[in-house]
Design a protein around this motif. Structure first.
Motif, PDB file in Angstrom:
ATOM      1  N   THR A 109      49.149  45.056  43.748  1.00  0.00           N
ATOM      2  CA  THR A 109      49.327  43.945  44.138  1.00  0.00           C
ATOM      3  C   THR A 109      47.948  43.222  43.532  1.00  0.00           C
ATOM      4  OG1 THR A 109      50.399  44.318  45.985  1.00  0.00           O
ATOM      5  CG2 THR A 109      49.279  42.044  45.992  1.00  0.00           C
ATOM      6  N   GLN A 110      48.050  42.070  42.870  1.00  0.00           N
ATOM      7  CA  GLN A 110      46.914  41.278  42.284  1.00  0.00           C
ATOM      8  C   GLN A 110      47.082  39.880  42.520  1.00  0.00           C
ATOM      9  OE1 GLN A 110      45.169  42.659  38.700  1.00  0.00           O
ATOM     10  NE2 GLN A 110      46.698  44.626  38.594  1.00  0.00           N
ATOM     11  N   TYR A 111      45.922  39.211  42.444  1.00  0.00           N
ATOM     12  CA  TYR A 111      45.962  37.864  42.650  1.00  0.00           C
ATOM     13  C   TYR A 111      45.541  37.218  40.972  1.00  0.00           C
ATOM     14  CZ  TYR A 111      46.355  38.273  47.450  1.00  0.00           C
ATOM     15  OH  TYR A 111      46.905  38.593  48.811  1.00  0.00           O
ATOM     16  N   LEU A 112      46.280  36.450  40.486  1.00  0.00           N
ATOM     17  CA  LEU A 112      46.020  36.091  39.252  1.00  0.00           C
ATOM     18  C   LEU A 112      45.333  34.640  39.306  1.00  0.00           C
ATOM     19  CD1 LEU A 112      48.815  37.933  39.040  1.00  0.00           C
ATOM     20  CD2 LEU A 112      49.292  36.727  37.054  1.00  0.00           C
ATOM     21  N   LYS A 113      44.063  34.830  38.681  1.00  0.00           N
ATOM     22  CA  LYS A 113      43.193  33.595  38.620  1.00  0.00           C
ATOM     23  C   LYS A 113      43.762  32.665  37.823  1.00  0.00           C
ATOM     24  CE  LYS A 113      38.986  36.024  40.218  1.00  0.00           C
ATOM     25  NZ  LYS A 113      37.576  36.031  39.528  1.00  0.00           N
ATOM     26  N   ASN A 114      43.788  31.232  38.053  1.00  0.00           N
ATOM     27  CA  ASN A 114      44.050  30.424  36.800  1.00  0.00           C
ATOM     28  C   ASN A 114      43.370  29.116  36.835  1.00  0.00           C
ATOM     29  OD1 ASN A 114      45.965  28.384  38.654  1.00  0.00           O
ATOM     30  ND2 ASN A 114      46.309  30.658  39.383  1.00  0.00           N
ATOM     31  N   TYR A 115      43.526  28.339  36.168  1.00  0.00           N
ATOM     32  CA  TYR A 115      42.980  26.815  36.055  1.00  0.00           C
ATOM     33  C   TYR A 115      44.006  25.804  36.176  1.00  0.00           C
ATOM     34  CZ  TYR A 115      37.932  27.716  35.949  1.00  0.00           C
ATOM     35  OH  TYR A 115      36.790  28.135  36.121  1.00  0.00           O
ATOM     36  N   ALA A 116      44.943  26.053  36.443  1.00  0.00           N
ATOM     37  CA  ALA A 116      46.233  24.999  36.637  1.00  0.00           C
ATOM     38  C   ALA A 116      45.797  23.892  37.370  1.00  0.00           C
ATOM     39  CB  ALA A 116      47.438  25.800  37.268  1.00  0.00           C
TER      40      ALA A 116
END
Length: 150
Positions: A109-116
């Protein structure tokens, strides 16, 4: 006396309307955290090509969430995943996460960082873009994801 009472009632009414407006806007801005299934299929002949999840609404500035439930191969396999717009465009800052069958190296399980949220400042449709690599000819991965996390 009546004037002061009317002003007080008017002020209370205005404050109540403002607070109600905040409550409604916060409720509608709630993150899109429901899990959706995904399934990727990778082959050596398509190495470097992409698999995508379906598009979903991204509503807040949290990381996306992805959890691998199974990888159907015991060889050395892994894939890179990143959150992109529904048209496949990367955000101004890219974050690539690695998933694979060696869960000690790559967490399930991972949290996908993003700049949306920072790039678009509004609710937009996003999806996960993945590309796989491995020492076997054909393999797959499946699990769940959501565009917003808690």
């Amino acid at each position: 006396m009546k004037t002061k009472l009317k002003k007080l009632i008017g002020a209370i009414t205005i404050v109540s309307l403002v607070l109600t407006g905040f409550a409604v806007s916060n409720a509608s801005a709630k993150g899109n955290t429901k899990d959706t299934n995904f399934s990727f299929h990778f082959t050596n002949s398509t190495s470097g090509k992409y698999e995508y999840t379906g598009s979903r609404e991204k509503r807040d500035n949290t990381s996306a969430y992805m959890s691998v439930k199974s990888i159907n191969m015991t060889g050395s396999v892994h894939y890179y995943a990143e959150l992109v717009t529904s048209s496949g465009k990367s955000f101004s800052k890219r974050y690539r996460n690695v998933f694979g069958n060696n869960f000690r190296l790559y967490p399930k399980t991972q949290y996908l960082k993003n700049y949306a949220h920072e790039d678009y400042k509004k609710t937009i449709k996003v999806k996960i873009k993945a590309t796989g690599y491995g020492t076997v000819n054909s393999w797959g991965a499946s699990g769940v994801w959501s565009p917003d996390s808690i």
